[in-house]
Motif scaffolding. Structure first.
Motif, PDB file in Angstrom:
ATOM      1  N   ILE A  94      11.960  -4.798  -1.042  1.00 37.91           N
ATOM      2  CA  ILE A  94      11.258  -5.078   0.214  1.00 37.91           C
ATOM      3  C   ILE A  94       9.844  -5.572  -0.069  1.00 37.91           C
ATOM      4  CG2 ILE A  94      10.386  -4.057   2.350  1.00 37.91           C
ATOM      5  CD1 ILE A  94      12.727  -2.144   2.317  1.00 37.91           C
ATOM      6  N   LEU A  95       9.199  -4.981  -1.064  1.00 35.97           N
ATOM      7  CA  LEU A  95       7.853  -5.422  -1.423  1.00 35.97           C
ATOM      8  C   LEU A  95       7.860  -6.871  -1.891  1.00 35.97           C
ATOM      9  CD1 LEU A  95       4.867  -5.040  -2.080  1.00 35.97           C
ATOM     10  CD2 LEU A  95       5.561  -3.990  -4.252  1.00 35.97           C
ATOM     11  N   LEU A  96       8.793  -7.225  -2.761  1.00 37.46           N
ATOM     12  CA  LEU A  96       8.871  -8.601  -3.241  1.00 37.46           C
ATOM     13  C   LEU A  96       9.116  -9.563  -2.083  1.00 37.46           C
ATOM     14  CD1 LEU A  96      11.007  -8.118  -6.485  1.00 37.46           C
ATOM     15  CD2 LEU A  96       8.579  -8.698  -6.361  1.00 37.46           C
TER      16      LEU A  96
ATOM     17  N   SER B  65       0.821  -1.208   0.000  1.00 36.45           N
ATOM     18  CA  SER B  65       0.000   0.000   0.000  1.00 36.45           C
ATOM     19  C   SER B  65       0.856   1.260   0.000  1.00 36.45           C
ATOM     20  CB  SER B  65      -0.934  -0.002   1.216  1.00 36.45           C
ATOM     21  OG  SER B  65      -1.854  -1.068   1.151  1.00 36.45           O
ATOM     22  N   PHE B  66       1.881   1.301   0.832  1.00 40.83           N
ATOM     23  CA  PHE B  66       2.738   2.481   0.880  1.00 40.83           C
ATOM     24  C   PHE B  66       3.577   2.602  -0.393  1.00 40.83           C
ATOM     25  CE2 PHE B  66       1.407   2.577   5.179  1.00 40.83           C
ATOM     26  CZ  PHE B  66       1.669   3.847   5.663  1.00 40.83           C
ATOM     27  N   HIS B  67       4.000   1.477  -0.943  1.00 42.58           N
ATOM     28  CA  HIS B  67       4.761   1.509  -2.181  1.00 42.58           C
ATOM     29  C   HIS B  67       3.903   2.037  -3.336  1.00 42.58           C
ATOM     30  CE1 HIS B  67       7.599   0.176  -5.276  1.00 42.58           C
ATOM     31  NE2 HIS B  67       6.562  -0.325  -5.914  1.00 42.58           N
ATOM     32  N   ALA B  68       2.665   1.550  -3.445  1.00 42.06           N
ATOM     33  CA  ALA B  68       1.798   1.962  -4.546  1.00 42.06           C
ATOM     34  C   ALA B  68       1.320   3.397  -4.392  1.00 42.06           C
ATOM     35  CB  ALA B  68       0.600   1.016  -4.638  1.00 42.06           C
ATOM     36  N   ARG B  69       1.163   3.854  -3.171  1.00 39.37           N
ATOM     37  CA  ARG B  69       0.625   5.208  -2.952  1.00 39.37           C
ATOM     38  C   ARG B  69       1.535   6.287  -3.516  1.00 39.37           C
ATOM     39  NH1 ARG B  69      -0.488   9.525  -3.144  1.00 39.37           N
ATOM     40  NH2 ARG B  69      -1.521  10.944  -1.671  1.00 39.37           N
ATOM     41  N   SER B  70       2.843   6.111  -3.424  1.00 42.65           N
ATOM     42  CA  SER B  70       3.784   7.122  -3.906  1.00 42.65           C
ATOM     43  C   SER B  70       4.913   6.423  -4.650  1.00 42.65           C
ATOM     44  CB  SER B  70       4.326   7.953  -2.739  1.00 42.65           C
ATOM     45  OG  SER B  70       5.062   9.048  -3.202  1.00 42.65           O
TER      46      SER B  70
ATOM     47  N   TYR C 269       6.915 -12.749  -0.572  1.00 45.69           N
ATOM     48  CA  TYR C 269       7.461 -14.110  -0.498  1.00 45.69           C
ATOM     49  C   TYR C 269       7.456 -14.640   0.932  1.00 45.69           C
ATOM     50  CZ  TYR C 269       9.268 -13.041  -5.185  1.00 45.69           C
ATOM     51  OH  TYR C 269       9.387 -12.689  -6.502  1.00 45.69           O
ATOM     52  N   LEU C 270       7.744 -13.780   1.900  1.00 45.53           N
ATOM     53  CA  LEU C 270       7.834 -14.232   3.291  1.00 45.53           C
ATOM     54  C   LEU C 270       6.476 -14.666   3.845  1.00 45.53           C
ATOM     55  CD1 LEU C 270      10.379 -11.669   4.797  1.00 45.53           C
ATOM     56  CD2 LEU C 270      10.723 -14.124   4.449  1.00 45.53           C
ATOM     57  N   VAL C 271       5.395 -14.234   3.211  1.00 41.84           N
ATOM     58  CA  VAL C 271       4.071 -14.692   3.639  1.00 41.84           C
ATOM     59  C   VAL C 271       3.977 -16.212   3.572  1.00 41.84           C
ATOM     60  CG1 VAL C 271       1.617 -14.672   3.019  1.00 41.84           C
ATOM     61  CG2 VAL C 271       2.915 -12.542   3.038  1.00 41.84           C
TER      62      VAL C 271
END
Length: 350
Positions: free
Chosen positions: A130-132, A114-119, A136-138
């Motif tokens: 970090i997003l990737l 969400s924070f990555h997509a917002r800006s 994956y860690l999920v």
């Protein structure tokens, strides 16, 4: 050949691999994103909030084209944004500590996405990785070691141990369901760790191959131009001092390309360790000279996936040894103290 395939599938379904490495990834990215959010706290509104030049309306227009989504654009209210920011900080802290990791890891991935997509236009590349890794860690059992979940499971096992269901029809069914769940968790974890390792190899290999195609890397001048970019000069005097050594700059160019291209091919030998050490030095140099600490730290944490569990086990023994020495005068040492320093965690957590 068939024996190797059978051995691979046996490894895939029977036991989770690299549990300590998964814990290091969880701790590293949780800590990194927590520090990132706290660092940008004074500027949060300009970057992600309703007062950002990239307004929520513009973000929603971009989402219609790209298919992205963000919880931050569900409302333009400042109170809602502050609540989301507080949730993001708390989630990062809980993910770092490994509390209810299975559920918190999903929430952490949603927060990072969400924070990555917002800006998306105000990043340096580190948050992409970090997003990737958050996604994956999920799928991994990253809460089985060095976490509050692991501590709770260890205390529960020490207090009462595992209770086996009675050998009735219902008991056998519950046992089979539990075994099936363990197998699914193990397979997902192992596949997740393999994907993380493959992702890092792809990053290094593709970066090296792209550099080979560039003329500036071939003639050893690429780092000269990078050091003279004003946007990436946190300490201009330091950049100028390094740039004065042309032979060092050229050697660093060639070594960078060699390390990145060769990285996927040295993972199964002892050359892996010196290569990881040189990559660590390279990332520290990028963080200091070019002012990209988030990107460098994200890559350093990703490299941790290639260190074996015995390395982290030995590191845990080394770190805990001073504490045992401190308490040696207060209580008698039990026989074989090192065996209990990093105990084997029971069963999957979460």
């Amino acid at each position: 050949m068939l024996d190797r395939v059978a051995a691979f599938f046996t490894l895939l379904i029977e036991r989770p691999i690299s549990l300590y490495a998964a814990a290091v990834l969880r701790i590293g990215y949780g800590l990194l994103y927590l520090v990132f959010l706290l660092r940008e706290f004074p500027h949060r509104d300009e970057i992600w909030g309703p007062g950002s030049p990239w307004t929520p309306a513009l973000a929603r227009q971009l989402f219609d084209q790209t298919g992205w989504a963000s919880i931050l654009t569900l409302s333009d209210s400042r109170a809602y944004f502050e609540l989301c920011y507080a949730v993001a900080v708390v989630t990062s802290a809980l993910f770092l500590l490994g509390w209810r990791t299975r559920a918190v890891s999903v929430l952490f991935a949603v927060v990072v996405a969400s924070f990555h997509a917002r800006s998306i236009f105000m990043t340096d590349g580190g948050d992409n990785l970090i997003l990737l890794m958050a996604v994956y860690l999920v799928f991994t059992a990253c809460g089985r070691r060095w976490s509050l979940d692991a501590r709770r499971a260890r205390l529960r096992s020490a207090a009462g141990g595992e209770t086996r269901p009675p050998l009735t029809v219902g008991g056998r069914l519950r046992r089979h369901l539990r075994d099936a769940r363990l197998t699914v968790v193990t397979v997902l974890h192992n596949c997740g760790m393999f994907v993380i390792a493959a992702e890092v190899c792809f990053l290094y290999g593709s970066a090296g191959l792209y550099k080979v195609q560039g003329g500036t890397w071939g003639n050893g001048t690429a780092l000269h131009y990078a050091l003279n970019l004003h946007l990436f000069q946190p300490w201009p005097a330091l950049s100028q001092m390094v740039d004065d050594h042309q032979a060092v700059i050229a050697a660093a160019c060639y070594l960078t390309v060699l390390l990145q291209v060769a990285f996927p091919f040295v993972l199964f030998g002892r050359l892996k360790y010196p290569v990881l050490g040189m990559l660590l030095t390279m990332h520290v140099g990028i963080a200091v000279l070019m002012g990209l600490p988030l990107f460098s730290a994200a890559m350093i944490v990703a490299d941790a996936v290639f260190l074996p569990d015995r390395f982290y086990h030995s590191l845990g023994l080394l770190c805990r040894r001073p504490f045992h020495r401190t308490g040696a005068g207060e209580r008698p040492a039990s026989p074989g103290p090192e065996k209990g320093l990093v105990p084997v965690q029971p069963g999957p957590v979460g």
